[in-house]
Structures are given as C-alpha cells and as structure tokens.
Design an enzyme around this catalytic site. Sequence first.
Site, PDB file in Angstrom:
ATOM      1  N   GLU A   1     -39.706  25.720 -61.389  1.00  0.00           N
ATOM      2  CA  GLU A   1     -39.432  27.139 -61.694  1.00  0.00           C
ATOM      3  C   GLU A   1     -40.676  27.885 -62.153  1.00  0.00           C
ATOM      4  O   GLU A   1     -40.576  28.992 -62.667  1.00  0.00           O
ATOM      5  CB  GLU A   1     -38.357  27.243 -62.792  1.00  0.00           C
ATOM      6  CG  GLU A   1     -37.071  26.500 -62.531  1.00  0.00           C
ATOM      7  CD  GLU A   1     -36.205  27.091 -61.419  1.00  0.00           C
ATOM      8  OE1 GLU A   1     -36.700  27.932 -60.646  1.00  0.00           O
ATOM      9  OE2 GLU A   1     -35.041  26.674 -61.326  1.00  0.00           O
TER      10      GLU A   1
ATOM     11  N   TYR B   1     -27.487  41.544 -84.351  1.00  0.00           N
ATOM     12  CA  TYR B   1     -28.680  40.711 -84.133  1.00  0.00           C
ATOM     13  C   TYR B   1     -28.890  40.431 -82.650  1.00  0.00           C
ATOM     14  O   TYR B   1     -30.026  40.351 -82.178  1.00  0.00           O
ATOM     15  CB  TYR B   1     -28.572  39.424 -84.950  1.00  0.00           C
ATOM     16  CG  TYR B   1     -29.926  38.847 -85.314  1.00  0.00           C
ATOM     17  CD1 TYR B   1     -30.877  39.623 -85.987  1.00  0.00           C
ATOM     18  CD2 TYR B   1     -30.270  37.552 -84.972  1.00  0.00           C
ATOM     19  CE1 TYR B   1     -32.131  39.103 -86.301  1.00  0.00           C
ATOM     20  CE2 TYR B   1     -31.515  37.029 -85.287  1.00  0.00           C
ATOM     21  CZ  TYR B   1     -32.435  37.808 -85.954  1.00  0.00           C
ATOM     22  OH  TYR B   1     -33.681  37.289 -86.260  1.00  0.00           O
TER      23      TYR B   1
ATOM     24  N   HIS C   1     -25.973  28.670 -63.127  1.00  0.00           N
ATOM     25  CA  HIS C   1     -27.171  27.884 -63.430  1.00  0.00           C
ATOM     26  C   HIS C   1     -27.497  27.920 -64.932  1.00  0.00           C
ATOM     27  O   HIS C   1     -27.325  26.921 -65.615  1.00  0.00           O
ATOM     28  CB  HIS C   1     -28.326  28.424 -62.573  1.00  0.00           C
ATOM     29  CG  HIS C   1     -29.596  27.655 -62.663  1.00  0.00           C
ATOM     30  ND1 HIS C   1     -30.659  27.862 -61.806  1.00  0.00           N
ATOM     31  CD2 HIS C   1     -30.010  26.693 -63.533  1.00  0.00           C
ATOM     32  CE1 HIS C   1     -31.654  27.040 -62.123  1.00  0.00           C
ATOM     33  NE2 HIS C   1     -31.282  26.324 -63.176  1.00  0.00           N
TER      34      HIS C   1
ATOM     35  N   HIS D   1     -30.239  24.990 -69.777  1.00  0.00           N
ATOM     36  CA  HIS D   1     -28.888  24.789 -69.239  1.00  0.00           C
ATOM     37  C   HIS D   1     -27.963  24.634 -70.446  1.00  0.00           C
ATOM     38  O   HIS D   1     -27.150  23.715 -70.500  1.00  0.00           O
ATOM     39  CB  HIS D   1     -28.825  23.535 -68.369  1.00  0.00           C
ATOM     40  CG  HIS D   1     -29.637  23.609 -67.108  1.00  0.00           C
ATOM     41  ND1 HIS D   1     -29.665  22.582 -66.190  1.00  0.00           N
ATOM     42  CD2 HIS D   1     -30.441  24.576 -66.599  1.00  0.00           C
ATOM     43  CE1 HIS D   1     -30.462  22.916 -65.177  1.00  0.00           C
ATOM     44  NE2 HIS D   1     -30.962  24.124 -65.415  1.00  0.00           N
TER      45      HIS D   1
ATOM     46  N   HIS E   1     -36.287  28.369 -70.162  1.00  0.00           N
ATOM     47  CA  HIS E   1     -35.120  28.320 -69.262  1.00  0.00           C
ATOM     48  C   HIS E   1     -34.278  27.126 -69.690  1.00  0.00           C
ATOM     49  O   HIS E   1     -34.793  26.002 -69.802  1.00  0.00           O
ATOM     50  CB  HIS E   1     -35.561  28.174 -67.802  1.00  0.00           C
ATOM     51  CG  HIS E   1     -34.457  27.684 -66.903  1.00  0.00           C
ATOM     52  ND1 HIS E   1     -33.266  28.361 -66.745  1.00  0.00           N
ATOM     53  CD2 HIS E   1     -34.349  26.571 -66.133  1.00  0.00           C
ATOM     54  CE1 HIS E   1     -32.483  27.684 -65.932  1.00  0.00           C
ATOM     55  NE2 HIS E   1     -33.118  26.596 -65.533  1.00  0.00           N
TER      56      HIS E   1
HETATM   57  O1  LIG Z   1     -31.977  23.534 -62.536  1.00  0.00           O
HETATM   58  C1  LIG Z   1     -33.061  23.098 -62.106  1.00  0.00           C
HETATM   59  O2  LIG Z   1     -33.176  22.222 -61.245  1.00  0.00           O
HETATM   60  C2  LIG Z   1     -34.332  23.671 -62.748  1.00  0.00           C
HETATM   61  O3  LIG Z   1     -34.138  25.027 -62.976  1.00  0.00           O
HETATM   62  C3  LIG Z   1     -34.509  22.982 -64.066  1.00  0.00           C
HETATM   63  O4  LIG Z   1     -33.885  23.380 -65.037  1.00  0.00           O
HETATM   64  C4  LIG Z   1     -35.364  21.788 -64.171  1.00  0.00           C
HETATM   65  O5  LIG Z   1     -36.371  21.768 -63.184  1.00  0.00           O
HETATM   66  P1  LIG Z   1     -37.831  21.238 -63.516  1.00  0.00           P
HETATM   67  O6  LIG Z   1     -38.418  22.144 -64.572  1.00  0.00           O
HETATM   68  O7  LIG Z   1     -38.582  21.290 -62.236  1.00  0.00           O
HETATM   69  O8  LIG Z   1     -37.661  19.852 -64.066  1.00  0.00           O
HETATM   70 ZN   LIG Z   2     -32.439  25.042 -64.308  1.00  0.00          ZN
END
Ligand SMILES: O=C(O)[C@@H](O)C(=O)COP(=O)(O)O
Ligand SMILES: [Zn+2]
Length: 212
Positions: free
Chosen positions: A74, A120, A160, A95, A93
Amino acid sequence: MSESQLRQDLVRYARSMYQRGYSSGGAGNISLKLPDGTVLATPTNSSFGDLDPDTLSKVTMTGERLAGEKASKEILMHLAIYRQRPQCGGIVHLHSPWLTALSCLPGLDNENALPPITPYYVMRVGKLPVVRYLRPGSPVIAEEVEKLAVEHNAMLLANHGPIISGKNIREAVFNAEELEETARLYFMLKPFGMNTLTPENVAELDALFNMK
Ligand SMILES: O=C(O)[C@@H](O)C(=O)COP(=O)(O)O
Ligand SMILES: [Zn+2]
C-alpha cells in the site's frame, strides 16, 4: 527528532496497536515522513507485533526503495496522502475490528460513514468518506485516496479498513484510536438510534479545536 528515534517510535506505536487488537497477523501498514523528505514504512507481510527498526523500508516520495525490506503493497496509497497533505507526518492503515465492520455495512453514506456523535471525533477526524472497494495494493486505490486526501485526514476503504493520517506518527495513531472508538460507539448505539451534534455544534468545534 533523529531517524533512529523515529524508527523506534514507529516500532513502539505498531506494537502498542498490535497488543490492543487494532491489527493482527500481517494486517495493516504504517509510515512516517523522515526529516529529509523520504518515507519510512512497514515492510510487506510484516507484523505490527515484531517489527525490527533496522529493516523498515525507506523509500523516496516516488516509491523507489532506498534501504530496508520491500515496502508495504500500500506504499503508493501512503505516498498519495503525503503528496496532498504537506503537513502530514504519519499514516496508519488498520484492519481494526469496528472500523472494518463498518466498512462492510450496506447503505453507508459514502461522503461520511460516521456521524458526528462526539466532540472529540469531530476535533480529530470530523468526516469519514468511503473509497469504493478495490483490491489491496491496487494503484487505483492510491488515485482515489489522493483525491479525498485534499480535504480529509481519514478514509474508509470499503470491505477493507481505515487509512488515517496525522501531523506526525503519534497524532496519526491518536486519530486512529479515536476513529476506532467512535465506530465502536456507533455500533453500540445503532440499535437505539442516536443524537448527533448539530452543524452549529460542529462549526463551533472546528473554529475552536481543529486538530486535523
Ligand atoms: O489488506 C491488505 O492486504 C493490505 O492493505 C495490508 O493491510 C497489508 O499489506 P502489506 O502492508 O503489504 O503487508
Ligand atoms: Zn489492508
């Protein structure tokens, strides 16, 4: 702050988020801007739980690898945000469970997936636009994110998870924590309905306490 301290910081914040369940296995990626304008990022397939400060990926603003392991898939999405937000020094980023659940809900308002339920949240993020589903690592995600990054410090990638920026890595992590907690509150309240702040309330907060 020196590059060595920033490397340690990235590893410390990643581990803290890993321990609190914001990211599991190899999910998620983090980056920060170094004082010389290059970018330090988590390697692809690395875990937030056991990063090595010496093997983090170092890339130019156009994505060329300068040192360390191969960068996250990413990385283009991160670089797109740095391009559009010159004041941005860190990006996360995740999950994380509540925001990822939100990203899978039908009928989301694509301009703002989370209403202004607390002050906030408004101070730190304010609005959460949704990026249509695209496969992880798609260069098109980077293009879509780049358009939204002009006005937003956080976005929700459909089916995602979130991508969140801040003035530095600490602020990006704080913004991410606030956003995840707001999503959790949203799901807790959803069965009952909820009062939200009014546009006047939001304008007052934006004028006095804008941390975005
Ligand atoms: O969801 C995905 O595959 C990517 O967005 C992620 O979170 C992990 O990918 P890498 O940073 O390449 O490990
Ligand atoms: Zn991801």
